[in-house]
Write a protein that holds these residues in place. Structure first.
Motif, PDB file in Angstrom:
ATOM      1  N   GLU A  34      -5.792  -6.941   1.050  1.00  0.00           N
ATOM      2  CA  GLU A  34      -5.278  -5.514   1.200  1.00  0.00           C
ATOM      3  C   GLU A  34      -5.721  -4.925  -0.294  1.00  0.00           C
ATOM      4  OE1 GLU A  34      -3.924  -3.758   3.653  1.00  0.00           O
ATOM      5  OE2 GLU A  34      -4.532  -5.319   4.864  1.00  0.00           O
ATOM      6  N   ALA A  38      -7.336  -1.393  -1.393  1.00  0.00           N
ATOM      7  CA  ALA A  38      -6.682  -0.456  -2.207  1.00  0.00           C
ATOM      8  C   ALA A  38      -7.365  -0.267  -3.477  1.00  0.00           C
ATOM      9  CB  ALA A  38      -5.197  -1.009  -2.666  1.00  0.00           C
ATOM     10  N   SER A 141       5.916  -8.276   5.415  1.00  0.00           N
ATOM     11  CA  SER A 141       6.518  -6.901   4.987  1.00  0.00           C
ATOM     12  C   SER A 141       6.239  -6.631   3.343  1.00  0.00           C
ATOM     13  CB  SER A 141       7.933  -6.706   5.319  1.00  0.00           C
ATOM     14  OG  SER A 141       8.973  -7.673   4.946  1.00  0.00           O
ATOM     15  N   PRO A 144       2.565  -4.616   1.401  1.00  0.00           N
ATOM     16  CA  PRO A 144       2.433  -3.387   0.754  1.00  0.00           C
ATOM     17  C   PRO A 144       3.014  -3.113  -0.558  1.00  0.00           C
ATOM     18  CG  PRO A 144       3.148  -3.215   3.312  1.00  0.00           C
ATOM     19  CD  PRO A 144       3.141  -4.563   2.746  1.00  0.00           C
ATOM     20  N   LYS A 145       4.169  -3.765  -0.596  1.00  0.00           N
ATOM     21  CA  LYS A 145       5.090  -3.499  -1.860  1.00  0.00           C
ATOM     22  C   LYS A 145       4.303  -4.265  -2.972  1.00  0.00           C
ATOM     23  CE  LYS A 145       9.533  -4.075   0.793  1.00  0.00           C
ATOM     24  NZ  LYS A 145      10.301  -5.083   0.964  1.00  0.00           N
ATOM     25  N   LYS A 148       1.040  -2.397  -3.971  1.00  0.00           N
ATOM     26  CA  LYS A 148       1.221  -1.317  -5.125  1.00  0.00           C
ATOM     27  C   LYS A 148       1.622  -1.745  -6.181  1.00  0.00           C
ATOM     28  CE  LYS A 148       3.827   2.887  -5.259  1.00  0.00           C
ATOM     29  NZ  LYS A 148       3.392   3.102  -6.558  1.00  0.00           N
TER      30      LYS A 148
END
Length: 167
Positions: A34, A38, A141, A144-145, A148
């Motif tokens: 990911e 990004a 879950s 994504p945290k 970022k």
């Protein structure tokens, strides 16, 4: 431009996800997939099965970012950040099957004078590490945290070494 008329070189940054195919120990690999998307090529991204693999990738780096599963007595999916060197990382129990621990390999790289100027270690609290199991929903879950957080951290280059916990 530098004084010599040459263009200043861009800092070399490498992010490495350490993991295995066993349940939540896959999180380092998943985060790197990911993060590569990004960062759109702004960061070199690799995966490793063992911390020892890091030694081959250290020359000429300015910054090393590592992501790995850990057990720090939190809830699965909690996120931690450490700036090396730190004793806190040594007390974090490993959940994976690595022969040599990450703190040992980082210490060895330091002794060999191969460690970059800045090393940031991101940990994700794991739950299940059953062979062949998928990532648990709690750990999945967190992807994504943490992507970022790492992206923001790369932009700001934080100097704190305190753990950051996110449920």
């Amino acid at each position: 431009m530098t004084d010599s008329g040459q263009r200043a070189s861009k800092p070399r940054k490498l992010a490495v996800g350490i993991g295995s195919p066993h349940g939540d120990d896959q999180i380092g690999w998943a985060v790197m997939r990911e993060l590569a998307v990004a960062m759109q090529g702004e960061l070199q991204v690799k995966t490793a099965s063992q911390p020892l693999e890091l030694l081959d990738w250290l020359p000429d780096l300015d910054q090393l970012i590592i992501c790995d599963a850990c057990q720090a007595d939190g809830a699965p999916g909690d996120i931690y950040r450490w700036q090396w060197p730190t004793e806190s990382l040594a007390t974090c129990k490993r959940g994976g099957s690595h022969d040599l621990t990450l703190p040992f390999v980082l210490s060895l790289a330091e002794q060999l004078e191969r460690l970059p100027q800045q090393v940031i270690v991101w940990g994700i609290e794991l739950g299940d590490t059953s062979p062949g199991a998928p990532l648990s929903s709690a750990v999945r879950s967190a992807i994504p945290k943490i992507v970022k957080l790492i992206s923001d951290d790369l932009q700001m280059t934080l100097s704190k070494s305190e753990p950051i916990s996110h449920a």
